[in-house]
Motif scaffolding. Structure first.
Motif, PDB file in Angstrom:
ATOM      1  N   HIS A  43       0.911  -0.850   0.250  1.00 10.35           N
ATOM      2  CA  HIS A  43      -0.071  -0.208  -0.515  1.00 10.35           C
ATOM      3  C   HIS A  43       0.419   0.948  -0.337  1.00 10.35           C
ATOM      4  CE1 HIS A  43      -3.037  -3.221   1.064  1.00 10.35           C
ATOM      5  NE2 HIS A  43      -4.306  -2.227   0.846  1.00 10.35           N
TER       6      HIS A  43
ATOM      7  N   ARG B 211      -6.232  -4.351  -6.772  1.00  7.95           N
ATOM      8  CA  ARG B 211      -7.106  -4.100  -5.060  1.00  7.95           C
ATOM      9  C   ARG B 211      -6.713  -2.594  -5.058  1.00  7.95           C
ATOM     10  NH1 ARG B 211      -5.034  -5.418  -0.959  1.00  7.95           N
ATOM     11  NH2 ARG B 211      -3.275  -6.410  -1.422  1.00  7.95           N
TER      12      ARG B 211
ATOM     13  N   ARG C  52     -10.421   5.882  -2.645  1.00 14.50           N
ATOM     14  CA  ARG C  52     -11.173   5.532  -1.565  1.00 14.50           C
ATOM     15  C   ARG C  52     -10.460   7.018  -0.934  1.00 14.50           C
ATOM     16  NH1 ARG C  52     -12.246  -0.178  -2.952  1.00 14.50           N
ATOM     17  NH2 ARG C  52     -10.498  -0.179  -1.036  1.00 14.50           N
TER      18      ARG C  52
ATOM     19  N   TRP D  54      -8.583   0.636  -3.300  1.00 15.18           N
ATOM     20  CA  TRP D  54      -7.737   1.108  -2.011  1.00 15.18           C
ATOM     21  C   TRP D  54      -7.134   3.011  -2.834  1.00 15.18           C
ATOM     22  CZ3 TRP D  54      -2.984   2.632  -1.061  1.00 15.18           C
ATOM     23  CH2 TRP D  54      -3.140   2.886   0.701  1.00 15.18           C
TER      24      TRP D  54
END
Length: 614
Positions: A163, A191, A198, A195
């Motif tokens: 991330h 994915r 958002r 993320w």
């Protein structure tokens, strides 16, 4: 008034009620809930169970990084009671007032604003450090303590290293798309993209995702300081992906693709003034239509005079597809034109009509002439006086030129013609490997400078590597910046070099002196010793002849003569069981076929379809 801090509160309904009990009993109470993102799991309970029990007149203010769940607005019961206020950066006058209150000296305000923008926390932290640093100057930059604090406050703790890496890619790119994320971070790109979109400090546009300017700056500063090697690896992957996008995208998307590539150079002081990211849609590019020719002539006459306008008219009739028109979007006003003239053969009418094109041809023929199937290109531009020099329109034209160069097939030379360029433009184009030539063509009373690049001597990939170096190392000087120029041989020179190399195949020292070691054939075998690579290439080319039934006899003659090292041609013929004259015929034809195969690969690249003789 009571306050609930999500950073210190246990994320449970009972703990929240204990802290916020006052607002349930007093209609005049005010409840402030800060850092709500730390207790986001309570949002549904807060909406459905807790807030409906709050008496009319009480005020509840909830502050957090994430926008409220859509179910708040979908519920008619909350329509008149809920107000959502996105918190934006401070306005310029408010930011100045904040710096006034912090006692920031005048000379520190510009660098502080450049770093923090209107972000209140960044301004406060930066101001505290800058004011305390007595030696601060206009070159002030935030220290790592400020960067670390801002990262903690703005970004917080991230779920995983993947991330964090995805967020660093988003910070480095102008716009992040899922395919860019996949190129730099192959695993879980979908994915991680979901993320990213958002996150409260990441916004969406038609081109992709981009972070808040301050988040972008602190992430970049932190990664370059914390992991310079990782930063370079990430950058190289993104650079390669974006360069490939320029080469393969639709023509209408070329400008955006080039802008995204050049955005990676934004921190290089030598190039920054030429690579601003302008407001999207400030100017627009269009192809030339027949009804635009009159406008082209008016702009060309105003920009460079009647003689230049005459050239524009000539080429607009001969190569209308080469032209682009640039308008101010707000008013539709045409402000500039550009042309990318693609020229494959000498044409006396063209040489007479345009002295700039005539000079380009003269230079190419006197230096390294075009080979079969190659062409040269001449870039011309006409911009109204307010838009010349360092301007957004000139940036767009430059992006189109770069796109044309990266997308061209079999282009030998490119020439950029500029009327009386200033020193900054000369230095800028030289950094790009575009050298000015001494001969200066004239149109009427005006003198032009031609900037030239030989794309056979320094091909696209080598040019891109040099530009990448400009960003990573911060300068264009030094040995690592030098790009070894390739040898540009005629077909006859190439064939003679192949014949000589075949005779010297067993001697690496002799192969090292071959001009073939500086050709495209060997450059595409990066990482190998050039002499060894040349030997391997010749052996493989001989072996490849076995794949064509018509060439098996050539393969046998070449193999016995050059690979097995027969001491004389008579012994080679005897070994093959052939009459000497038949052997000589096979050997001669085999060498010619080998030269043709390798020449085809030199011109078209190693991945081109195989050459087939007729």
């Amino acid at each position: 008034m009571s306050m609930v801090d999500g950073r210190t509160l246990e994320p449970s309904q009972a703990a929240f009620e204990a802290e916020a009990e006052l607002v349930l009993r007093d209609a005049d109470a005010v409840l402030l809930v800060d850092n709500f993102e730390r207790i986001q799991g309570l949002e549904g309970w807060l909406r459905e169970r807790f807030l409906p029990r709050v008496p009319m007149g009480a005020l509840v203010v909830i502050a957090g990084q994430y926008a409220p769940d859509m179910r708040w607005q979908a519920d008619p019961g909350w329509a008149g009671a809920l107000e959502v206020l996105p918190l934006r950066d401070l306005r310029a006058e408010d930011a100045q007032a904040l710096m006034d209150s912090c006692g920031v000296p005048a000379e520190l305000r510009q660098p502080l604003l450049a770093f923090a923008g209107g972000h209140p926390l960044a301004l406060l932290l930066g101001a505290a450090v800058a004011v305390k640093d007595g030696g601060a100057s206009r070159r002030w930059m935030p220290n790592q303590d400020v960067v670390a604090t801002l990262l903690d406050q703005l970004v917080g703790e991230l779920p995983s290293a993947a991330h964090r890496h995805a967020l660093e890619i988003c910070a480095h790119a102008y716009m992040t798309t899922e395919d860019l994320l996949r190129a730099a971070l192959p695993e879980d790109a979908g994915r991680l993209f979901g993320w990213l979109r958002r996150l409260p400090f990441v916004e969406s546009s038609s081109l992709g995702l981009f972070p808040h300017d301050l988040v972008r700056e602190v992430l970049e500063a932190d990664l370059r300081w914390r992991d310079p090697e990782g930063y370079a690896v990430m950058h190289d992957r993104m650079h390669a992906h974006l360069a490939e996008r320029v080469r393969t995208t639709r023509d209408v998307d070329v400008l955006g693709a080039v802008a995204a590539l050049l955005y990676l150079h934004r921190d290089n002081s030598a190039l920054a003034d030429f690579h601003r990211c302008h407001d999207e849609g400030e100017f627009q590019e269009e192809v030339l239509r027949k009804e635009d020719v009159g406008t082209l002539l008016r702009v060309a006459t105003t920009a460079e005079g009647a003689a230049s306008a005459g050239c524009a008219a000539f080429w607009a009739e001969r190569q209308p597809q080469a032209f682009r028109l640039y308008r101010r979007t707000e008013t539709g006003e045409p402000v500039a034109f550009s042309a990318w003239l693609r020229l494959a053969e000498l044409d006396e009418e063209e040489l007479t009509a345009d002295p700039i094109v005539a000079q380009a041809w003269a230079h190419a023929r006197a230096t390294t002439p075009l080979r079969a199937g190659e062409h040269l290109a001449v870039s011309r531009l006409w911009a109204l006086p307010p838009y010349r020099g360092n301007s957004p329109v000139m940036d767009l034209i430059q992006w189109r030129v770069i796109g044309n160069c990266l997308r061209a097939e079999r282009m030998a030379w490119s020439y950029i013609a500029i009327q009386r360029p200033n020193k900054a433009w000369v230095e800028h184009l030289r950094r790009y490997g575009m050298c000015d030539i001494s001969e200066q063509p004239r149109l009427g009373d005006d003198v032009y400078t031609l900037f030239v690049h030989d794309w056979r001597a320094v091909p696209v990939q080598a040019w891109l590597e040099r530009m990448n170096h400009l960003l990573v190392d911060g300068c264009a000087d030094g040995p690592s910046a030098a790009v070894a120029e390739l040898a540009v041989l005629s077909q006859a020179e190439f064939a003679e070099a192949v014949r000589k190399a075949l005779r010297q195949l067993s001697r690496l020292d002799a192969l090292a002196a071959s001009p073939l070691t500086r050709t495209r054939l060997i450059a595409e075998r990066a990482g190998q010793d050039p002499a060894a690579a040349l030997g391997d290439l010749l052996r493989q080319a001989i072996d490849d002849l076995r794949e064509d039934p018509r060439s098996v006899k050539f393969h046998r003659a070449l193999s016995v003569t050059f690979l097995r090292g027969a001491s004389t041609q008579e012994l080679a013929a005897e070994h093959l069981g052939l009459p000497f004259t038949t052997y000589r015929r096979h050997l001669t034809a085999g060498i010619e076929r080998l030269c043709a195969d390798l020449w085809h690969r030199e011109l078209y690249g190693t991945n081109a379809p195989a050459y087939r003789s007729t």
